[in-house]
Write an enzyme that holds these catalytic residues in place. Structure first.
Site, PDB file in Angstrom:
ATOM      1  N   ARG A 226       0.856  -1.179   0.000  1.00 34.92           N
ATOM      2  CA  ARG A 226       0.000   0.000   0.000  1.00 34.92           C
ATOM      3  C   ARG A 226       0.900   1.239   0.000  1.00 34.92           C
ATOM      4  O   ARG A 226       1.882   1.302   0.738  1.00 34.92           O
ATOM      5  CB  ARG A 226      -0.880   0.045   1.263  1.00 34.92           C
ATOM      6  CG  ARG A 226      -2.022  -0.950   1.260  1.00 34.92           C
ATOM      7  CD  ARG A 226      -3.107  -0.579   0.242  1.00 34.92           C
ATOM      8  NE  ARG A 226      -4.204  -1.532   0.254  1.00 34.92           N
ATOM      9  CZ  ARG A 226      -4.326  -2.573  -0.559  1.00 34.92           C
ATOM     10  NH1 ARG A 226      -3.414  -2.821  -1.481  1.00 34.92           N
ATOM     11  NH2 ARG A 226      -5.376  -3.371  -0.478  1.00 34.92           N
ATOM     12  N   HIS A 274      -1.216  -0.561  -9.803  1.00 32.51           N
ATOM     13  CA  HIS A 274      -1.823  -1.396  -8.758  1.00 32.51           C
ATOM     14  C   HIS A 274      -2.419  -2.685  -9.343  1.00 32.51           C
ATOM     15  O   HIS A 274      -3.644  -2.873  -9.338  1.00 32.51           O
ATOM     16  CB  HIS A 274      -2.885  -0.603  -7.985  1.00 32.51           C
ATOM     17  CG  HIS A 274      -3.210  -1.226  -6.651  1.00 32.51           C
ATOM     18  ND1 HIS A 274      -3.522  -0.492  -5.542  1.00 32.51           N
ATOM     19  CD2 HIS A 274      -3.253  -2.527  -6.254  1.00 32.51           C
ATOM     20  CE1 HIS A 274      -3.760  -1.313  -4.528  1.00 32.51           C
ATOM     21  NE2 HIS A 274      -3.602  -2.559  -4.948  1.00 32.51           N
TER      22      HIS A 274
END
Ligand code: NDP
Length: 311
Positions: A226, A274
């Site tokens: 993250r 991502h």
């Protein structure tokens, strides 16, 4: 009586999940997309990825929330989360996809691919003698469901592989460190650091300026967990100063990464949007169905997330 499983995800299409789940659930569980639920009171299960605020209020009889992915930070931080078990996916295929991406990232730096790509743009035959994997130290921060297979894969390639977690554990080929105090020494000797920590109150901006200052000069950094685990300004500064020689970044503080971010133009930096690993309907469906069956039978579920730990 029929119970309903409600599905909500922005990036994941509904039909493949419905088709993968239906054979495992049988006719007593109806699978409906969130915008076409016919009877909200019949909804007992939710399979969700980042549902909108207020989503859960519509379903007063929820008994289980299944996170449609591995990272639960956005779910457990919500104020409107119902007081029911929260489970995550724990899918070996997802682990394999992540391990492949992490191995690619480690090899990218270990084999100095950014150097050769830059040389190619200049039509330059710029030989650099490869280093043996055993002479390259890789530190994997976070040895969870995805971190552990990634570390094992790196070790399998012969790298001097170390891992860091909160608890000790045995991982073939990986030297595991597990105290806060162990991190500075580990990061000071790593040639490549891979961040696989979950985002929790304890890890937010954990990789800050002092972390980057403490790295071996010229180390490379990989982040697939993250963006918020990293202080992105400190990361940019470490790349600008040469303290970091390069980075492979799949996750960012703000996603999509804003077009004016300095990271886009930095030499040695690879940006991907991502996608290091995604939830796969066919391989994840059996465990989702097993948890739904467990709730229907009054048994405990598997892969439950700890709201206290945050992962
Ligand atoms: P897990 O929750 O299974 O494991 C987390 C690991 O981090 C554990 O080893 C845990 O230690 C360790 N850890 C947690 N807090 C700390 C801390 N404060 N200090 C040291 N170690 C800590 O995570 P996964 O492996 O499943 O996934 C990692 C992250 O990858 C996810 O949280 C998600 O955010 C991200 N992800 C990214 C994707 C992408 O496409 N880029 C796709 C899917 C997930 P211990 O073992 O001792 O509990």
């Amino acid at each position: 009586m029929t119970a309903t499983l409600v599905f909500h995800s922005g990036p994941d299409p509904f039909e493949p999940w419905r088709d993968a789940l239906a054979p495992h659930l049988g006719e007593d569980v109806l699978i409906e997309k969130s915008d076409s639920v016919t009877d909200p009171e019949a909804v007992r299960f939710a399979l969700v990825w980042m549902p909108p605020e207020g989503f859960f209020d519509r379903f007063p009889n929820l008994e289980l929330v299944i996170n449609l992915g591995a990272g639960v930070d956005r779910l457990v931080a919500r104020k409107d989360l119902p007081d029911v078990p929260i489970t995550r996916l724990s899918d070996p295929e997802m682990g394999r996809m992540m391990a492949g991406f992490v191995l690619f990232s480690v090899l990218r730096h270990a084999r100095e691919i950014p150097h050769f790509q830059a040389a190619q743009t200049r039509r330059e035959w710029s030989y650099r003698h490869p280093r043996a994997a055993q002479d390259i130290t890789v530190a994997v921060l976070g040895l969870g469901e995805l971190g552990a297979p990634a570390a094992t894969e790196i070790a399998r390639q012969g790298f001097d592989t170390h891992g860091w977690a909160t608890r000790p554990r045995d991982l073939p080929g990986v030297t595991v460190h597990h105290t806060e105090a162990a991190l500075p020494a580990l990061s000071a000797k790593a040639d490549i650091v891979v961040c696989m920590l979950p985002l929790t109150p304890g890890t937010r901006k954990r990789l800050d300026a002092s972390f980057f200052d403490g790295l071996k000069p010229g180390a490379a950094f990989v982040n697939v967990s993250r963006g918020e685990v990293v202080d992105q300004e400190a990361l940019v500064a470490a790349l600008q100063s040469g303290q970091l020689s390069g980075a492979t970044l799949d996750v960012f503080e703000t996603e999509p990464l804003p077009t004016d971010s300095p990271l886009w133009d930095m030499p040695g930096v690879l940006i991907t949007p991502h996608l290091a690993s995604v939830a796969l309907p066919k391989s994840a469906a059996p465990q989702i169905a097993a948890n739904i069956r467990a709730v229907l039978a009054g048994r405990a579920v598997s892969n439950e997330v700890s709201r206290v730990r945050g992962y």
